[in-house]
Design a protein around this motif. Structure first.
Motif, PDB file in Angstrom:
ATOM      1  N   SER A   1       0.571  -1.092  -0.010  1.00 26.85           N
ATOM      2  CA  SER A   1      -0.007   0.070  -0.082  1.00 26.85           C
ATOM      3  C   SER A   1       0.874   1.204  -0.072  1.00 26.85           C
ATOM      4  N   ARG A   2       2.118   1.121   0.530  1.00 23.13           N
ATOM      5  CA  ARG A   2       2.817   2.453   0.449  1.00 23.13           C
ATOM      6  C   ARG A   2       3.451   2.690  -0.890  1.00 23.13           C
ATOM      7  N   VAL A   3       3.694   1.349  -1.331  1.00 23.07           N
ATOM      8  CA  VAL A   3       4.196   1.603  -2.936  1.00 23.07           C
ATOM      9  C   VAL A   3       3.023   2.389  -3.826  1.00 23.07           C
ATOM     10  N   GLN A   4       1.896   1.442  -3.589  1.00 22.04           N
ATOM     11  CA  GLN A   4       0.960   2.232  -4.558  1.00 22.04           C
ATOM     12  C   GLN A   4       0.487   3.737  -4.111  1.00 22.04           C
ATOM     13  N   ALA A   5       0.759   4.025  -2.862  1.00 20.51           N
ATOM     14  CA  ALA A   5       0.500   5.460  -2.332  1.00 20.51           C
ATOM     15  C   ALA A   5       1.726   6.287  -2.937  1.00 20.51           C
ATOM     16  N   ALA A   6       2.728   5.776  -3.063  1.00 18.67           N
ATOM     17  CA  ALA A   6       3.884   6.647  -3.641  1.00 18.67           C
ATOM     18  C   ALA A   6       3.832   6.798  -4.987  1.00 18.67           C
ATOM     19  N   LEU A   7       3.239   5.755  -5.916  1.00 19.68           N
ATOM     20  CA  LEU A   7       2.921   5.780  -7.129  1.00 19.68           C
ATOM     21  C   LEU A   7       2.055   6.833  -7.584  1.00 19.68           C
ATOM     22  N   ALA A   8       0.924   6.934  -6.818  1.00 17.68           N
ATOM     23  CA  ALA A   8      -0.220   7.775  -6.889  1.00 17.68           C
ATOM     24  C   ALA A   8       0.517   9.375  -6.935  1.00 17.68           C
ATOM     25  N   THR A   9       1.518   9.658  -6.306  1.00 18.47           N
ATOM     26  CA  THR A   9       2.099  10.977  -6.250  1.00 18.47           C
ATOM     27  C   THR A   9       2.973  11.497  -7.580  1.00 18.47           C
ATOM     28  N   LEU A  10       3.117  10.587  -8.627  1.00 23.64           N
ATOM     29  CA  LEU A  10       3.868  10.713  -9.334  1.00 23.64           C
ATOM     30  C   LEU A  10       2.891  11.310 -10.781  1.00 23.64           C
ATOM     31  N   ASP A  11       3.656  11.608 -11.634  1.00 21.69           N
ATOM     32  CA  ASP A  11       2.845  11.881 -12.938  1.00 21.69           C
ATOM     33  C   ASP A  11       2.452  10.784 -13.559  1.00 21.69           C
TER      34      ASP A  11
END
Length: 184
Positions: A123-133
């Motif tokens: 879930s941390r990886v998915q949340a971090a991905l959501a912050t990207l372009d």
């Protein structure tokens, strides 16, 4: 023409015996199918053998492909998945042991705390991905979760390979920052 339509056309030409069309189809789909197989059969050599079997099947059954029923990627991914599962089932040997040994059989399943840690990490990886372009996040997902090569993804996105690599590298660095990881 969309990517799926191009792949369907290549399959149609391959069904007529067009080896160049089949080679192009292979170049466009092999990374994806290899990723599907590797998720089931993590041993690379075995996965490569199954990939070869998959493309032999695709070559033989190209005429059976129906674009109304499924996309070319879905159709071929299903073949790859089924072949990998068949290989996995075929190599399983059912060991037998005396009943007295039943008390010392270990459970290889991960412990609950390990499963929770794994879910938190995902879930941390998915949340971090959501912050990207969105294009950068999609590139990272394609490269790391689907097994698409930089070259194939750059061609699909219509950008130079160096640009695509920069997107992935910058995205990963931004993800590390947002996750609070300082490790390289």
């Amino acid at each position: 023409m969309s990517g799926a339509a191009e792949l369907a056309m290549l399959l149609s030409r391959a069904a007529s015996g067009d080896q160049l069309a089949f080679r192009d189809f292979y170049d466009r789909t092999s990374a994806k199918l290899f990723g599907v197989i590797l998720r089931i059969l993590p041993e690379r050599g075995e996965a490569e053998d199954v990939l070869q079997d998959v493309y032999l099947t695709i070559w033989r059954k190209a005429a059976e492909f129906d674009p109304v029923r499924a996309s070319p990627v879905t159709w071929t991914a299903t073949i790859a998945r089924n072949r990998a599962i068949d290989r996995l089932r075929a190599k399983r040997v059912r060991p037998t042991a005396p009943m007295d040994d039943a008390a010392i059989v270990e459970d290889d399943a991960p412990l609950a705390d390990a499963l929770i840690d794994s879910a938190r990490g995902a879930s941390r990886v998915q949340a971090a991905l959501a912050t990207l372009d969105p294009r950068h996040a999609a590139a990272i997902r394609s490269c790391y979760f689907e097994g698409v090569t930089y070259e194939a993804l750059a061609a699909r996105e219509g950008v130079p390979v160096g640009t695509l690599k920069s997107w992935v590298r910058r995205g990963i660095l931004k993800m590390r920052d947002s996750m609070g990881d300082s490790a390289a």
